[in-house]
Design a protein around this motif. Structure first.
Motif, mmCIF file in Angstrom:
data_model
loop_
_atom_site.group_PDB
_atom_site.id
_atom_site.type_symbol
_atom_site.label_atom_id
_atom_site.label_comp_id
_atom_site.label_asym_id
_atom_site.label_seq_id
_atom_site.Cartn_x
_atom_site.Cartn_y
_atom_site.Cartn_z
ATOM 1 N N ASP A 29 9.781 -2.021 -2.313
ATOM 2 C CA ASP A 29 8.481 -2.250 -1.687
ATOM 3 C C ASP A 29 8.163 -1.142 -0.695
ATOM 4 O O ASP A 29 8.988 -0.270 -0.435
ATOM 5 N N ARG A 30 6.948 -1.168 -0.167
ATOM 6 C CA ARG A 30 6.494 -0.102 0.728
ATOM 7 C C ARG A 30 7.249 -0.096 2.054
ATOM 8 O O ARG A 30 7.470 0.967 2.629
ATOM 9 N N THR A 51 8.033 4.052 -4.916
ATOM 10 C CA THR A 51 8.169 2.595 -5.015
ATOM 11 C C THR A 51 8.273 2.178 -6.485
ATOM 12 O O THR A 51 7.720 2.826 -7.378
ATOM 13 N N MET A 97 6.928 -0.295 -8.062
ATOM 14 C CA MET A 97 5.689 -0.689 -8.736
ATOM 15 C C MET A 97 4.820 0.500 -9.133
ATOM 16 O O MET A 97 3.888 0.329 -9.916
ATOM 17 N N GLU A 98 5.147 1.706 -8.661
ATOM 18 C CA GLU A 98 4.464 2.899 -9.168
ATOM 19 C C GLU A 98 4.767 3.087 -10.650
ATOM 20 O O GLU A 98 4.002 3.751 -11.364
ATOM 21 N N PRO A 107 1.704 0.613 -12.815
ATOM 22 C CA PRO A 107 0.392 0.569 -12.149
ATOM 23 C C PRO A 107 -0.572 -0.452 -12.754
ATOM 24 O O PRO A 107 -1.419 -0.999 -12.047
ATOM 25 N N GLN A 152 1.564 -3.893 -5.589
ATOM 26 C CA GLN A 152 2.152 -2.740 -4.921
ATOM 27 C C GLN A 152 3.628 -2.913 -4.598
ATOM 28 O O GLN A 152 4.353 -1.928 -4.487
ATOM 29 N N ASP A 153 4.075 -4.133 -4.414
ATOM 30 C CA ASP A 153 5.457 -4.395 -4.013
ATOM 31 C C ASP A 153 6.094 -5.424 -4.940
ATOM 32 O O ASP A 153 5.432 -6.369 -5.364
#
Length: 161
Positions: free
Chosen positions: A91-92, A114, A116-117, A120, A125-126
């Motif tokens: 996560d971020r 991260t 989740m990149e 997409p 995002q996490d």
């Protein structure tokens, strides 16, 4: 040929990152690759050092026939930056913490990002922390899909050289 080395990082290194480590190892074993891929995981917090993966992680891995044998929680350390080809934060917040550990250079070569990149299209995002939310099956789903995407990225990167 030098091994491709992957490090997954989460907070306590007992839920998400060891799940990703185990799944990635499992997927890599199923492939016939012309280069070795080594996989590890670490945490940014020290609460669970030396512990095996969380019971919920072990249960979902058992359900999918994925081994986590010998895995124990450890901390991410500054020297990991030079030792790994890819460092993937779940996560971020983990990304921020990893940047603090490494202190320099991590934005120049694209090896730290991260999880989740890799996915997409999911619009998330996490990777949620199942330690708090208990959603181990959903996290497994994300992890398995993301590890397959990571393997495709590694293969593409190896072709590009």
């Amino acid at each position: 040929m030098e091994a491709v080395r992957v490090l997954f990082v989460c907070l306590g290194n007992i839920c998400r990152s060891p799940m990703a480590e185990a799944v990635m190892r499992h997927i890599v074993r199923q492939e016939s690759l012309p280069y070795p891929i080594e996989v590890d995981s670490a945490g940014t917090g020290d609460w669970h050092l030396g512990h095996q993966p969380h019971e919920g992680t072990r249960k979902v891995l058992d359900e999918h026939g994925v081994s986590y044998e010998g895995m124990r929680a450890r901390l991410v350390k500054p020297e990991d930056y030079g030792s790994f080809t890819y460092i993937i934060c779940m996560d971020r917040k983990n990304l921020k913490d990893v940047r603090d550990v490494f202190r320099n250079g991590i934005d120049r070569d694209g090896k730290v990002f991260t999880f989740m990149e890799l996915l997409p299209h999911r619009g998330v995002q996490d990777v949620p922390d199942p330690y708090y939310e208990g959603n181990f099956p959903y996290v497994y789903e994300l992890v398995e899909e993301g590890c397959r995407a990571l393997l495709a990225k590694i293969k593409a990167d190896m072709v590009r050289g």
